[in-house]
Scaffold this motif. Structure first.
Motif, PDB file in Angstrom:
ATOM      1  N   ARG A 116     -50.580 -34.695  12.383  1.00 52.95           N
ATOM      2  CA  ARG A 116     -51.633 -35.589  12.837  1.00 52.95           C
ATOM      3  C   ARG A 116     -51.012 -36.589  13.812  1.00 52.95           C
ATOM      4  O   ARG A 116     -49.885 -36.422  14.257  1.00 52.95           O
ATOM      5  CB  ARG A 116     -52.259 -36.304  11.644  1.00 52.95           C
ATOM      6  N   THR A 117     -51.779 -37.634  14.138  1.00 53.17           N
ATOM      7  CA  THR A 117     -51.238 -38.636  15.043  1.00 53.17           C
ATOM      8  C   THR A 117     -49.991 -39.274  14.469  1.00 53.17           C
ATOM      9  O   THR A 117     -49.020 -39.538  15.175  1.00 53.17           O
ATOM     10  CB  THR A 117     -52.295 -39.724  15.322  1.00 53.17           C
ATOM     11  N   VAL A 118     -50.009 -39.538  13.168  1.00 53.23           N
ATOM     12  CA  VAL A 118     -48.823 -40.024  12.475  1.00 53.23           C
ATOM     13  C   VAL A 118     -48.557 -39.093  11.298  1.00 53.23           C
ATOM     14  O   VAL A 118     -49.453 -38.409  10.811  1.00 53.23           O
ATOM     15  CB  VAL A 118     -49.005 -41.481  11.983  1.00 53.23           C
ATOM     16  N   GLY A 119     -47.305 -39.068  10.852  1.00 48.48           N
ATOM     17  CA  GLY A 119     -46.931 -38.166   9.766  1.00 48.48           C
ATOM     18  C   GLY A 119     -45.894 -38.784   8.860  1.00 48.48           C
ATOM     19  O   GLY A 119     -45.472 -39.936   9.028  1.00 48.48           O
ATOM     20  N   GLY A 120     -45.432 -37.985   7.896  1.00 48.14           N
ATOM     21  CA  GLY A 120     -44.501 -38.484   6.898  1.00 48.14           C
ATOM     22  C   GLY A 120     -43.106 -37.899   6.992  1.00 48.14           C
ATOM     23  O   GLY A 120     -42.241 -38.259   6.204  1.00 48.14           O
ATOM     24  N   ASP A 121     -42.856 -36.982   7.949  1.00 45.59           N
ATOM     25  CA  ASP A 121     -41.497 -36.468   8.123  1.00 45.59           C
ATOM     26  C   ASP A 121     -40.619 -37.529   8.775  1.00 45.59           C
ATOM     27  O   ASP A 121     -41.112 -38.415   9.491  1.00 45.59           O
ATOM     28  CB  ASP A 121     -41.514 -35.211   8.988  1.00 45.59           C
ATOM     29  N   LEU A 122     -39.317 -37.405   8.577  1.00 46.07           N
ATOM     30  CA  LEU A 122     -38.391 -38.358   9.176  1.00 46.07           C
ATOM     31  C   LEU A 122     -37.049 -37.689   9.431  1.00 46.07           C
ATOM     32  O   LEU A 122     -36.678 -36.720   8.781  1.00 46.07           O
ATOM     33  CB  LEU A 122     -38.202 -39.584   8.281  1.00 46.07           C
ATOM     34  N   TYR A 123     -36.370 -38.206  10.411  1.00 43.19           N
ATOM     35  CA  TYR A 123     -34.953 -37.911  10.617  1.00 43.19           C
ATOM     36  C   TYR A 123     -34.324 -39.155  11.228  1.00 43.19           C
ATOM     37  O   TYR A 123     -34.994 -39.950  11.893  1.00 43.19           O
ATOM     38  CB  TYR A 123     -34.743 -36.689  11.522  1.00 43.19           C
ATOM     39  N   THR A 124     -33.045 -39.333  10.997  1.00 36.27           N
ATOM     40  CA  THR A 124     -32.317 -40.429  11.615  1.00 36.27           C
ATOM     41  C   THR A 124     -30.833 -40.110  11.576  1.00 36.27           C
ATOM     42  O   THR A 124     -30.375 -39.233  10.821  1.00 36.27           O
ATOM     43  CB  THR A 124     -32.590 -41.768  10.898  1.00 36.27           C
ATOM     44  N   TYR A 125     -30.105 -40.793  12.391  1.00 35.65           N
ATOM     45  CA  TYR A 125     -28.647 -40.681  12.399  1.00 35.65           C
ATOM     46  C   TYR A 125     -28.093 -41.974  12.978  1.00 35.65           C
ATOM     47  O   TYR A 125     -28.712 -42.632  13.813  1.00 35.65           O
ATOM     48  CB  TYR A 125     -28.161 -39.480  13.207  1.00 35.65           C
ATOM     49  N   PHE A 126     -26.905 -42.362  12.513  1.00 33.92           N
ATOM     50  CA  PHE A 126     -26.268 -43.574  12.997  1.00 33.92           C
ATOM     51  C   PHE A 126     -24.806 -43.552  12.560  1.00 33.92           C
ATOM     52  O   PHE A 126     -24.416 -42.866  11.611  1.00 33.92           O
ATOM     53  CB  PHE A 126     -26.954 -44.851  12.480  1.00 33.92           C
ATOM     54  N   MET A 127     -23.982 -44.301  13.299  1.00 34.89           N
ATOM     55  CA  MET A 127     -22.562 -44.363  13.030  1.00 34.89           C
ATOM     56  C   MET A 127     -22.271 -45.431  11.988  1.00 34.89           C
ATOM     57  O   MET A 127     -22.841 -46.521  12.021  1.00 34.89           O
ATOM     58  CB  MET A 127     -21.790 -44.676  14.323  1.00 34.89           C
ATOM     59  N   LEU A 128     -21.387 -45.101  11.036  1.00 36.36           N
ATOM     60  CA  LEU A 128     -20.904 -46.040  10.040  1.00 36.36           C
ATOM     61  C   LEU A 128     -19.465 -46.415  10.368  1.00 36.36           C
ATOM     62  O   LEU A 128     -18.875 -45.898  11.326  1.00 36.36           O
ATOM     63  CB  LEU A 128     -20.987 -45.417   8.636  1.00 36.36           C
ATOM     64  N   HIS A 129     -18.912 -47.335   9.586  1.00 35.73           N
ATOM     65  CA  HIS A 129     -17.518 -47.697   9.814  1.00 35.73           C
ATOM     66  C   HIS A 129     -16.599 -46.569   9.353  1.00 35.73           C
ATOM     67  O   HIS A 129     -17.014 -45.595   8.727  1.00 35.73           O
ATOM     68  CB  HIS A 129     -17.180 -48.997   9.063  1.00 35.73           C
ATOM     69  N   ASP A 130     -15.337 -46.687   9.677  1.00 33.47           N
ATOM     70  CA  ASP A 130     -14.305 -45.710   9.272  1.00 33.47           C
ATOM     71  C   ASP A 130     -14.611 -44.325   9.821  1.00 33.47           C
ATOM     72  O   ASP A 130     -14.368 -43.312   9.159  1.00 33.47           O
ATOM     73  CB  ASP A 130     -14.158 -45.656   7.743  1.00 33.47           C
ATOM     74  N   GLN A 131     -15.158 -44.243  11.056  1.00 40.58           N
ATOM     75  CA  GLN A 131     -15.346 -42.980  11.751  1.00 40.58           C
ATOM     76  C   GLN A 131     -16.244 -42.019  10.981  1.00 40.58           C
ATOM     77  O   GLN A 131     -16.057 -40.811  11.022  1.00 40.58           O
ATOM     78  CB  GLN A 131     -13.977 -42.331  12.031  1.00 40.58           C
ATOM     79  N   ARG A 132     -17.253 -42.552  10.310  1.00 37.09           N
ATOM     80  CA  ARG A 132     -18.214 -41.715   9.598  1.00 37.09           C
ATOM     81  C   ARG A 132     -19.563 -41.773  10.286  1.00 37.09           C
ATOM     82  O   ARG A 132     -19.955 -42.817  10.801  1.00 37.09           O
ATOM     83  CB  ARG A 132     -18.340 -42.156   8.145  1.00 37.09           C
ATOM     84  N   PHE A 133     -20.251 -40.640  10.302  1.00 36.83           N
ATOM     85  CA  PHE A 133     -21.541 -40.523  10.981  1.00 36.83           C
ATOM     86  C   PHE A 133     -22.559 -40.041   9.953  1.00 36.83           C
ATOM     87  O   PHE A 133     -22.345 -39.037   9.270  1.00 36.83           O
ATOM     88  CB  PHE A 133     -21.407 -39.523  12.131  1.00 36.83           C
ATOM     89  N   CYS A 134     -23.648 -40.778   9.810  1.00 33.56           N
ATOM     90  CA  CYS A 134     -24.672 -40.486   8.807  1.00 33.56           C
ATOM     91  C   CYS A 134     -25.831 -39.740   9.447  1.00 33.56           C
ATOM     92  O   CYS A 134     -26.320 -40.139  10.513  1.00 33.56           O
ATOM     93  CB  CYS A 134     -25.163 -41.777   8.163  1.00 33.56           C
ATOM     94  N   ILE A 135     -26.281 -38.635   8.819  1.00 33.66           N
ATOM     95  CA  ILE A 135     -27.445 -37.894   9.274  1.00 33.66           C
ATOM     96  C   ILE A 135     -28.396 -37.728   8.093  1.00 33.66           C
ATOM     97  O   ILE A 135     -27.960 -37.573   6.946  1.00 33.66           O
ATOM     98  CB  ILE A 135     -27.052 -36.516   9.860  1.00 33.66           C
ATOM     99  N   MET A 136     -29.713 -37.755   8.392  1.00 31.66           N
ATOM    100  CA  MET A 136     -30.735 -37.641   7.350  1.00 31.66           C
ATOM    101  C   MET A 136     -31.926 -36.866   7.883  1.00 31.66           C
ATOM    102  O   MET A 136     -32.294 -37.021   9.057  1.00 31.66           O
ATOM    103  CB  MET A 136     -31.220 -39.021   6.892  1.00 31.66           C
ATOM    104  N   VAL A 137     -32.531 -36.077   7.008  1.00 36.47           N
ATOM    105  CA  VAL A 137     -33.807 -35.423   7.273  1.00 36.47           C
ATOM    106  C   VAL A 137     -34.609 -35.503   5.981  1.00 36.47           C
ATOM    107  O   VAL A 137     -34.090 -35.218   4.898  1.00 36.47           O
ATOM    108  CB  VAL A 137     -33.625 -33.958   7.706  1.00 36.47           C
ATOM    109  N   GLY A 138     -35.885 -35.917   6.089  1.00 40.14           N
ATOM    110  CA  GLY A 138     -36.692 -36.076   4.887  1.00 40.14           C
ATOM    111  C   GLY A 138     -38.149 -35.747   5.114  1.00 40.14           C
ATOM    112  O   GLY A 138     -38.621 -35.623   6.251  1.00 40.14           O
ATOM    113  N   ASP A 139     -38.883 -35.586   4.005  1.00 40.58           N
ATOM    114  CA  ASP A 139     -40.304 -35.231   4.037  1.00 40.58           C
ATOM    115  C   ASP A 139     -41.002 -36.062   2.963  1.00 40.58           C
ATOM    116  O   ASP A 139     -40.699 -35.937   1.764  1.00 40.58           O
ATOM    117  CB  ASP A 139     -40.472 -33.732   3.779  1.00 40.58           C
ATOM    118  N   VAL A 140     -41.941 -36.920   3.390  1.00 42.88           N
ATOM    119  CA  VAL A 140     -42.687 -37.773   2.475  1.00 42.88           C
ATOM    120  C   VAL A 140     -43.896 -37.017   1.944  1.00 42.88           C
ATOM    121  O   VAL A 140     -44.530 -36.243   2.663  1.00 42.88           O
ATOM    122  CB  VAL A 140     -43.137 -39.063   3.189  1.00 42.88           C
TER     123      VAL A 140
END
Length: 780
Positions: A418-442
């Motif tokens: 629809r115009t808006v939905g409940g799926d999500l994804y994101t990614y961002f850098m953390l300290h100590d050379q770690r990279f966070c990735i996420m995928v989700g479904d509401v």
């Protein structure tokens, strides 16, 4: 009564509108003027801090130049040390004492016959003593040991001299003869003049100036009670982590401030000291607030007078409406056969009178209903569009490439049903050379799911810096989502932490679809042990799954909008079609698998339409930045003292064979000994000796060390640093090594704990090679 009521309402609405316009204008004007005043304050305070820093530096340069020149002269002429020291201290009033301390037994010590120390008394006279005759050997003192390595001069820690009853700081330069350090030229200076410089600054009211050294001790402060005390931890963290000259600190970030303050910093060149100015934000805006309040009072009086005038004028204007009001009441009762009075004016009242002749109640009601429905639909469409824009803004970019060494690349896509939905994804850098990735479904769809999705993304980004692993992040996020979740909404989520240097990926699943992995092998599902969806059970736990990505491998995360897409024949797209589609990209690593997979799903469901939100994220590991890393040692041994020291010997031999410098090998051995001994003595479980795993890797610029222990949790980063204090010139109090040395000797130190035990990653930079900055920021 009706006439007075209408007049009052019109006057009130005009008054409210005027108040609103003036309030908005006043607030905007206040903000504009406030920004200009803040910018002016920044310029003046930064200039004041820089000027004070330069004045302090000029005084210190006289001391450092004198110390370095004396060290250069005394090196070949140690017999002239005492008269040279007397002459130098008599010409520089900032000097409190000069010492020429030689290494016992050296040629310089034998030639001089003494280690002279000339100091200034309270009455200005000079005294002399031979440090060789002191009861405490000065050559064992920390200031002397540290000074031998200061070939170009260095500042020591401030100290309080019991004999001279004042706070001093020393500048030391090694005395060199025949290319070898044979002694230390030590200059003591008082700090009273530093306090005087701060007091002479032309500071605005409420401004506080201070000077802090590298240990965080106040050398000078307008609040004289704080001189010699340790600065607030948050203040030190702010000064050391922010590069800007002007820094804003909130009350929640400081234990000594109950209102926002601005900090202006200026480093004192040639030292590790920093000069700072603190200005309360309330003082900056005080003038603007006073002017704004005065304007507000005058404006309120003017509005009151205006409202009274408008009330009188409106009553006169709407008097003719009395007759029309009576006729309107007749229309409401269904009486349409009435005569209206003749109108002579062609203004609004006259036009309204003629309109009454043509109107019919049914038509008016019909038009009003149509208008209401149209406006409601338009408002709803506008709100949905705004919600879609806000939801899109929460997501990072669809493509991300590791900018430092191109080790990995990421592609993502999200298409709401629809115009808006409940799926999500994101990614961002953390300290100590770690990279966070996420995928989700509401759960659910539409605006409720979009709001829950926005809450999940916002909480995840806020909680991620506190989490050491993805399973811990899911636990923290789950507890937050369970709070006030009266609608019992939940979200399935797949989270991973990627080591951007080595390609280690730790994943945890909260009831989400299994990811797909391919590279050397054909695309296949990774069957992960999963926990319940987030938002249902506050006590839920989430197992971890470790993956070592190989060069060219891709990991794909998705939602059920892919596998549950339906065609006209009501057939599901399914996992088999998904794997077959991804197999076409196995031999074409440069193509985007996300776009191809989404396009294939759209073609499959073209006749039926999209029934669910679609989200796909693909992480491709290139391994471009660590190809020259080499594994030197990989060993697992029993957690016993004998095995620890045997392993240390083997580690040292391995590093020596690899050509690692002696000082780096010593650092590695000392750090590993401290950590592994702690694991043996404090980390072993009852009736279980445990094992320790050691892995050494040689990179271009560093030695990388990984330690694994399957015992009790032991985080060296949480151990408080030892209290190091003492008189640098008169006495010494030795501190312990322990975890403090681990932090000091390792260039990088990262700790995690999971169901497999403790995991430590350390990095030791090669000598004579600059340490590179490994902090990466994701482009969104």
């Amino acid at each position: 009564m009706a006439l007075r009521s209408i007049a009052s309402k019109l006057a009130l609405w005009v008054l409210l509108g005027t108040v609103t316009v003036l309030s908005v204008g006043g607030i905007l004007l206040f903000q504009l003027v406030g920004h200009q005043i803040l910018a002016q304050t920044h310029r003046e305070s930064e200039a004041l801090a820089s000027d004070a820093s330069n004045r302090i530096q000029e005084r210190l340069d006289m001391v450092t130049n004198t110390d370095q020149v004396l060290a250069a002269i005394i090196g070949p002429r140690p017999v002239d040390a005492e008269p040279l020291l007397r002459d130098a201290i008599s010409h520089n009033p900032d000097l409190s004492g000069l010492a020429s301390a030689f290494v016992p037994g050296s040629a310089a010590a034998l030639a001089s016959g003494q280690s002279p120390f000339v100091s200034r008394t309270d009455d200005g006279s000079l005294t002399h003593r031979d440090l060789l005759k002191d009861p405490t050997p000065y050559w064992n003192a920390s200031w002397f040991q540290a000074g031998l390595s200061c070939m170009n001069g260095c500042w020591q820690k401030p100290f309080y001299s019991q004999s001279r009853r004042r706070r001093l700081v020393s500048y030391s330069t090694a005395i060199v003869a025949d290319g070898k350090a044979v002694g230390v030229l030590n200059a003591d200076i008082t700090l009273e003049w530093l306090q005087g410089i701060l007091q002479d600054l032309d500071k605005p009211e409420g401004t506080n100036a201070f000077v802090v050294d590298q240990q965080g001790t106040f050398l000078a402060n307008d609040t004289t009670e704080l001189v010699g005390q340790h600065a607030d931890a948050e203040l030190l963290r702010t000064l050391n982590t922010h590069g800007a000259a002007a820094i804003r600190m909130l009350p929640s970030e400081s234990n000594n401030a109950d209102e926002p303050i601005w900090i202006y910093r200026a480093p004192i060149k040639g030292t590790n000291w920093q000069l700072g100015l603190t200005v309360p934000e309330a003082k900056i805006y005080a003038g603007v607030r006073h002017a704004f309040m005065a304007t507000l009072i005058v404006g309120a009086l003017a509005l009151l007078i205006l409202s009274l005038l408008m009330l009188v004028i409106i009553r006169r204007i709407i008097t003719p409406l009395v007759v029309l009001t009576d006729r309107a009441e007749q229309v409401a009762r269904g009486a349409l056969d009435f005569a209206l009075p003749a109108t002579r004016e062609h203004d609004e009242v006259g036009r309204l009178t003629h309109a009454f002749d043509r109107m019919r109640n049914e038509l008016a009601m019909h038009i009003a209903e149509l208008t209401r429905v149209a406006r409601e639909q338009q408002r709803l469409a506008s709100e949905l569009e705004i919600a879609h824009q806000i939801q899109t803004a929460l997501l990072p970019g669809p493509h991300y490439l590791d900018a430092r060494c191109s080790n990995f690349e990421l592609h993502a896509a999200l298409q709401p049903a629809r115009t808006v939905g409940g799926d999500l994804y994101t990614y961002f850098m953390l300290h100590d050379q770690r990279f966070c990735i996420m995928v989700g479904d509401v759960s659910d769809k539409g605006i409720p799911a979009a709001l829950f999705m926005a809450r999940a993304i916002t909480l995840a980004k806020a909680l991620a810096p506190r989490a050491q692993s993805p399973q811990q992040l899911l636990q923290l996020l789950n507890r937050e989502l369970c709070r006030n979740n009266d609608g019992c909404m939940f979200v399935s989520l797949l989270c991973g932490f990627l080591d951007t240097v080595r390609g280690h990926l730790i994943m945890a699943s909260a009831g989400h679809e299994p990811p797909v992995r391919w590279g050397r092998e054909a695309p296949h599902l990774l069957q992960l042990e999963t926990g319940p969806a987030l938002g249902l059970d506050e006590e839920a736990t989430y197992p971890a799954h470790r993956v070592r990505l190989q060069p060219g491998e891709t990991l794909l995360m998705y939602t059920d909008g892919i596998t549950e897409a339906t065609n006209e024949a009501l057939q599901l797209y399914g996992q088999e079609r998904m794997l077959a589609c991804l197999a076409r990209y196995a031999d074409t690593p440069d193509e985007d698998p996300v776009g191809g997979l989404v396009a294939d799903v759209e073609r499959f469901a073209a006749g039926y339409g999209q029934a669910d939100d679609i989200t796909v994220l693909a992480l491709r590991w290139h391994h471009a930045g660590t190809e020259r890393s080499a594994s030197m040692l990989d060993i697992t041994f029993a957690a016993s003292m004998q095995d620890v020291f045997d392993t240390l010997e083997r580690c040292d031999q391995t590093l020596e064979a690899a050509g690692i410098e002696d000082d780096v090998r010593d650092d590695v051995r000392l750090v590993l000994e401290e950590l592994m001994v702690n694991m043996v003595q404090h980390g072993c479980l009852e009736q279980h000796q445990g094992n320790i795993g050691l892995h050494l890797t040689l990179a271009d610029d560093a030695v990388l060390v990984e330690l694994h222990h399957d015992g009790k949790p032991f985080d060296p980063l949480q151990s408080p640093p030892p209290a190091l204090s003492g008189d640098c010139a008169d006495a010494e109090e030795l501190g312990g090594l322990g975890i403090h040395l681990v932090r000091a000797m390792a260039s990088d130190l990262n700790y995690t704990h999971d169901e497999h035990g403790n995991h430590l990653q350390l990095r030791f930079v090669h000598a004579n090679r600059p340490e590179q900055d490994h902090d990466l920021q994701p482009s969104q």
